[in-house]
Each structure stands twice: as C-alpha cells, then as structure tokens.
Design a protein around this motif. Structure first.
Motif, PDB file in Angstrom:
ATOM      1  N   ASP A  98       0.832  -1.203   0.000  1.00  0.00           N
ATOM      2  CA  ASP A  98       0.000   0.000   0.000  1.00  0.00           C
ATOM      3  C   ASP A  98       0.867   1.254   0.000  1.00  0.00           C
ATOM      4  OD1 ASP A  98      -2.185  -1.554  -0.012  1.00  0.00           O
ATOM      5  OD2 ASP A  98      -2.694  -1.311   2.115  1.00  0.00           O
ATOM      6  N   ARG A 151       2.436   1.787  -3.355  1.00  0.00           N
ATOM      7  CA  ARG A 151       1.470   2.319  -4.328  1.00  0.00           C
ATOM      8  C   ARG A 151       1.243   3.807  -4.116  1.00  0.00           C
ATOM      9  NH1 ARG A 151      -1.340  -2.586  -4.231  1.00  0.00           N
ATOM     10  NH2 ARG A 151      -0.966  -3.727  -6.164  1.00  0.00           N
ATOM     11  N   THR A 152       1.137   4.207  -2.824  1.00  0.00           N
ATOM     12  CA  THR A 152       0.914   5.619  -2.511  1.00  0.00           C
ATOM     13  C   THR A 152       2.056   6.469  -3.062  1.00  0.00           C
ATOM     14  OG1 THR A 152      -0.093   4.834  -0.476  1.00  0.00           O
ATOM     15  CG2 THR A 152       0.341   7.193  -0.627  1.00  0.00           C
ATOM     16  N   GLU A 196       1.834   6.693  -6.824  1.00  0.00           N
ATOM     17  CA  GLU A 196       0.777   7.628  -7.222  1.00  0.00           C
ATOM     18  C   GLU A 196       1.308   9.052  -7.130  1.00  0.00           C
ATOM     19  OE1 GLU A 196      -2.109   6.912  -8.430  1.00  0.00           O
ATOM     20  OE2 GLU A 196      -2.267   4.769  -7.959  1.00  0.00           O
ATOM     21  N   GLY A 214       3.332  10.014  -9.984  1.00  0.00           N
ATOM     22  CA  GLY A 214       2.720   9.837 -11.298  1.00  0.00           C
ATOM     23  C   GLY A 214       2.989   8.500 -11.952  1.00  0.00           C
ATOM     24  N   GLY A 252       1.562   5.630 -10.800  1.00  0.00           N
ATOM     25  CA  GLY A 252       0.463   4.732 -10.454  1.00  0.00           C
ATOM     26  C   GLY A 252       0.001   3.846 -11.597  1.00  0.00           C
ATOM     27  N   PRO A 253      -0.250   4.433 -12.769  1.00  0.00           N
ATOM     28  CA  PRO A 253      -0.792   3.631 -13.879  1.00  0.00           C
ATOM     29  C   PRO A 253       0.162   2.551 -14.396  1.00  0.00           C
ATOM     30  CG  PRO A 253      -1.087   5.997 -14.270  1.00  0.00           C
ATOM     31  CD  PRO A 253      -0.184   5.861 -13.093  1.00  0.00           C
ATOM     32  N   ALA A 300       2.324   0.787 -12.425  1.00  0.00           N
ATOM     33  CA  ALA A 300       2.871   0.067 -11.268  1.00  0.00           C
ATOM     34  C   ALA A 300       3.186  -1.395 -11.565  1.00  0.00           C
ATOM     35  CB  ALA A 300       1.905   0.171 -10.089  1.00  0.00           C
ATOM     36  N   THR A 314      11.597   7.610  -7.027  1.00  0.00           N
ATOM     37  CA  THR A 314      10.633   7.018  -6.084  1.00  0.00           C
ATOM     38  C   THR A 314      11.323   6.021  -5.167  1.00  0.00           C
ATOM     39  OG1 THR A 314       9.056   7.111  -7.904  1.00  0.00           O
ATOM     40  CG2 THR A 314       8.363   5.935  -5.937  1.00  0.00           C
TER      41      THR A 314
END
Lengths: 255, 333
Positions: free
Chosen positions: A129, A132-133, A136, A139, A141-142, A144, A162
């Motif tokens: 989680d 993922r945060t 996101e 940018g 997220g899509p 992942a 990241t």
C-alpha cells in the motif's frame, strides 16, 4: 549541518579526482553540485554513499561519522542516491522495484518469510500500500505493474527517484535527475524537488542543466578538477569569475 | 516466473510435487523405479538449494562439498559414536551450516569468476581431505563402508526401498515448501534484486553480504540434509561422490531447467535424472551428452526450459502487436 565533508580526497592511480574537499549541506535545502566534465562530482557522490572508499578525509552525517561504513549502513542512517546511468531492477515490475527499496522501512525477517504468519502478511500488505501511494504521488500509479525495463526513459527516472524516497532517507542524492528529459518533464521534476523540500527532505544534486540548477537550488557548490572553486547562492555563482573561467576557459592571448 | 501471480499458486505447485511423489508407489513398487525416484528427489533437494544461491548471483561450486560434509558427519556419528540416524539427520546439516559460516564469509568477499574459482578450490580441498587424510576415519580411496540404514522410528522400519523413498519424499517436499515460500517472499524479491543490480540494492540499504551469506548457509544446511540421506541410502561414501563431476551435473541440472524460479531445477532435475538413467549404457560418456544438451539450452533457451512457454507466449503477443507481458519474479503486484 546535515552533511559535512572534511578534507575529503580520492586518488585513482596518478589522478587526484577529489582534492581535500570540505563542504557542508544544510538540512532542508536543495543543494547543487556543479562543475565541468571530469570535475569529480560523481566521485564525490560515490564517496559520500560509501560506494568507493576515501583516500583521505571524513564524512559526517547528522554529526556521526559515516565514512568507512558499508553503503547499506549509510543508507540505513538516512542517505540514499540515484545513479547517473539510471539503474533499476530491470526484470522487476515498478512496484517490485519500490518494494525492494522499501526494504529498510519494512524489514522482512527470514523466519517470518518462511512461515507466512499473519503479521508477516499484514506487513507485506502495508508495504505494498505504501509503495502504491508513493508511486501515485510521482505519477507512476498507472504503470505500477509494468516491468521496469519496458518503461520510457522519463518513467525510469521517476522510478529511480521514487525508490530513493521509499528508503525513507532524509538526504537524497540525485545524479543528473534532469538528463535526457524534455522541458515539460524537467519542470515536473523541479516541482517534485520543491515538494520534497517542503516535506523536509534535503536534496543534493549534480546536474548539467544550468537553468534548472539555478532555478531550484538554494545553494550551489562548484567543483573543478576535484577542487572546490566556489560556493554560494545561484546569483553569486553566476557572477563568480572563477566559475566563468572554469566553464568557458581562460582567454588565450591573441585569440 | 509466470507462476508468481498470487501467493496461492506456489504452494499449489509444491502440493503437486507431493501428490506426484505420493502417487508413485500406487503405480509401481518395483525397486528400480523407486531407486530412480528416490535419486530424483535427492537431486532435487540439491538443485533447489543450489538455485537458492544462484538467485542472489552466486555460482557456488562447493555446494556438493556441503552435501559431503553432512554425509560424512552423519555416517561417522552413527557408526563411531552410535548416535541414532534421526539425531544425525539434524546434526549433519547443522555441521554443514556451521562450516558454511566461516567459509562463506571468506568466499563472499569476492564475486563473479573469483567466487566461482574460490569455491571450486575449496571443493577440491574437501574432496582431497576425505580421500587422503584420516584414512581410518574416512576410509581413504576405498571409501567409508558399513553405514547402516536409518533405524526404526515410531515402530516403522526403514529397511525397504519404499520406506526410504517415503522419507526422502517428505524431506524433499519440506525443503521445496520452504524454498518456494522464501522465493515468493520479500526475501526472494531482495535476493533477485541483488542478482540484477547488487550495487543498487546495497545503496538502497540491502546488506548484500549478509543476504548472500544467509543463502549460502541455508543452502549448505539443505545440501547437508541431502548428504545425510545419501549416506544411509547408498551406505557407502567415496570422496568422488562429492567431486567435480557430480558438481558439474548439479549445475547442468539446474541451468537446463532455468534459474529464474524454483520450478527450473524441478523440471531440469526430473528430466535429466531420467535421461541419466536412460543413458546408463554410456557410462562416463553421458557427461558428453549432458554437455551438448547444456550448450543447446544456452543457445536456444538461455532462461531454461521452464521459461519456454512464457517466451513463446510473449513472442505470440508481440506478433499480434500487443504490449509485452509483465514477467516479474517474486511478489504479485
């Protein structure tokens, strides 16, 4: 001072790549390290992060000596970095890359991994989680679940950043975060750096794009041939004669 | 790799192995087939633990030596000290693991070809030690003989092929379950990260040396376990059982199947152990055939046989013009 280098030197055979360098990085700042090619910028990063040993001198982070420690231990103390040639775990998905980087924040024990206990699975879920945060926020997220190797250059750079953030580092060291990016993407990276500063993360970066450096940095240190030739605000640096000479070369007589 | 979509799948794979192992005696109780099946399971234990180390990028050429250490330790403790096999079944692997700590600590200071060479040198030292030193203890060139079968446990006698096969099946499935879980955990994820980019992993806070040492010691423990079984299954030990030739076969078995997931060694070992039985007539020339198979695999399926379906699927997708599939190792996203 968050980071302090005291008389740091590094010799490669007959070449003194970094010569008696002393500098400090203030907490909460965006600090730029610039200089012509071969000035020793990447070497300084390698020395700070323990990737190569120092020939002389000491590095202190939050008042504690970090020179001589393993890179993983230096990371555990709060310094994480990216590499100039964007390095990723190429076979892994974007999220898996971030999970490896989050290793320190969510340490998986050998025994718990063997028995897949409830707390272990719970911790794994939280780690995913959290990953993922972060993705996101930057940018990604899509993409992942896409394999890192198949990402466009821009996304690979964002992923490397990241991952550095996923370690929970207080000082992030970025080796040319803008290299190969289009103007729009550079602007995005700049705003990410500013957001990091707001969150209290200190940034030390090497970058060749002078406009970006002067626009985002609070302090700039200039290296030439392994020696610090100037330090100050972007405005001071831009008018410093020594800096101009280092970049443009001294006027040759009769030229 | 493709099997790593969800946490349930890997355990299901182990269940399949367990089921196949349990079903065999229903099909045949012929002692030859049981022998071959037992050998497959023993080899599988070795190749899977070898692959555990490959997963962090180490080609440990001394893996077979730790099997030998477990085997000799158990054989001697049973014949000379009079311990029960059921005690040495644990003590043997522990001895192997304990020796792996200092040896791994030295060998893992280097990597790549140097690591390969240093572990190879160590394996030769161990083999020569068993062959040339303490002949009264290790039996010298004529081998260590008179090793008894496992003693009775809970009223069960282990004097038949079937019982020994059953014991090896239980050990192998236990090891497989542990290794599959490890592979699909964060530990396995980090191990794979080290193989792909060890410096990046290190600067992200992974103590690469400690990870490698952990897999080295755990792998040696499992090799020692296979060794203990081997000693009481064959009942005679020769130093050459733990020499270069079986080590090369171990590498061949693992690489042919593929090192990308725990399933590679499974496929490689089953196919190659059966092939080895079929090629029995060739005696020492069989290694030539294996060499050829290895070269062909490297040329046409470098990721091993298990990766072939995935490669074919990706190829088909590309032909149809779709995006390449995600093929991550480890955790499901």
């Amino acid at each position: 001072m968050l980071l302090e280098l005291r008389g740091v030197s590094r010799r490669f055979g007959g070449l003194l790549a970094v010569a008696d360098l002393s500098m400090t990085v203030a907490g909460g700042a965006i600090h730029g390290l610039i200089g012509p090619n071969g000035a020793g910028k990447s070497t300084v990063f390698n020395l700070i992060t323990g990737v190569i040993p120092l020939t002389a001198g000491e590095v202190f982070f939050k008042g504690e000596r970090t020179s001589g420690l393993r890179p993983s231990e230096i990371c555990r103390r709060g310094i994480a970095r990216t590499f100039q040639a964007t390095t990723l775990f190429r076979e892994y998905t974007v999220l898996q890359n971030v999970l490896v980087a989050a290793h320190l924040v969510t340490t998986p024990g050998l025994a718990s991994a063997l028995f897949w206990s409830r707390p272990y699975r719970e911790r794994e879920r939280r780690a995913r989680d959290r990953g993922r945060t972060l993705l996101e926020a930057l940018g990604l997220g899509p993409v992942a679940s896409q394999v890192a190797d198949t990402l466009p250059h821009r996304d690979q750079k964002a992923l490397a950043l990241t991952m550095v953030l996923a370690t929970g580092a207080e000082l992030v060291i970025l080796d040319e975060p803008m290299a190969g990016l289009a103007a729009q993407e550079k602007a995005e990276t700049t705003s990410v750096l500013r957001r990091l500063r707001e969150q209290g993360v200190t940034v030390l970066l090497v970058e060749h794009d002078m406009k970006a450096v002067m626009g985002v940095c609070d302090t700039v240190t200039v290296l030439d041939h392994g020696v610090r030739i100037a330090e100050g605000t972007p405005r001071e640096i831009q008018t410093n004669p020594a800096v101009i000479e280092a970049y443009l070369g001294a006027d040759e007589p009769g030229a | 790799m493709e099997l790593s979509r969800s946490a349930g799948v890997p355990s299901a794979g182990v269940a399949l192995i367990a089921l196949a192992a349990a079903a065999l005696p229903l099909v045949t109780r012929d002692s030859y087939y049981l022998d071959v099946a037992t050998t497959i399971l023993m080899n599988l234990t070795l190749t899977m633990s070898f692959r555990l180390q490959v997963s962090t990028g180490q080609i440990n050429m001394a893996h077979i030596s730790f099997m030998g250490i477990g085997a000799y330790a158990s054989a001697l403790l049973v014949t000379r000290v009079g311990l029960s096999f059921w005690a040495t079944l644990w003590i043997g692997p522990l001895v192997a693991a304990a020796l792996a700590v200092p040896i791994g600590s030295v060998a893992l200071r280097v990597s790549g070809p140097y690591y390969f060479l240093i572990t190879f040198a160590f394996s030769e030292v161990v083999r020569l030690f068993f062959n040339n030193f303490f002949e009264g203890l290790f039996g010298g060139p004529s081998g260590l003989v008179g090793i008894p079968k496992p003693d009775r446990l809970l009223g069960l006698a282990f004097d038949g092929k079937l019982e020994l096969y059953g014991l090896m099946a239980v050990l192998c499935v236990g090891v497989a379950l542990a290794l599959v879980r490890l592979d699909h955990s964060r530990f396995g994820l980090t191990a794979g990260a080290i193989r792909q980019a060890d410096l990046l992993a290190e600067t992200l806070g992974v103590n690469v040396f400690r990870y490698k040492l952990t897999t080295f010691v755990l792998g040696s423990f499992i090799a020692g376990l296979a060794g203990v079984f081997f000693a009481h299954f064959r009942r005679v030990l020769h130093s050459s059982d733990f020499g270069l030739e079986p080590m090369v076969l171990l590498v061949v078995f693992t690489v042919i199947g593929g090192t990308g997931s725990v399933w590679g060694p499974v496929v490689g070992t089953i196919l190659m152990t059966i092939a080895s039985e079929l090629l029995r007539e060739l005696h020492h020339y069989e290694i030539l055939v294996f060499g050829a198979v290895l070269i062909l695999t490297m040329l046409f399926a470098p990721e091993g046989l298990v990766a072939l379906p995935g490669t074919a699927r990706r190829l088909l997708r590309r032909l149809r013009g779709r995006a390449p599939a995600a093929a991550g190792v480890g955790l499901a996203p």
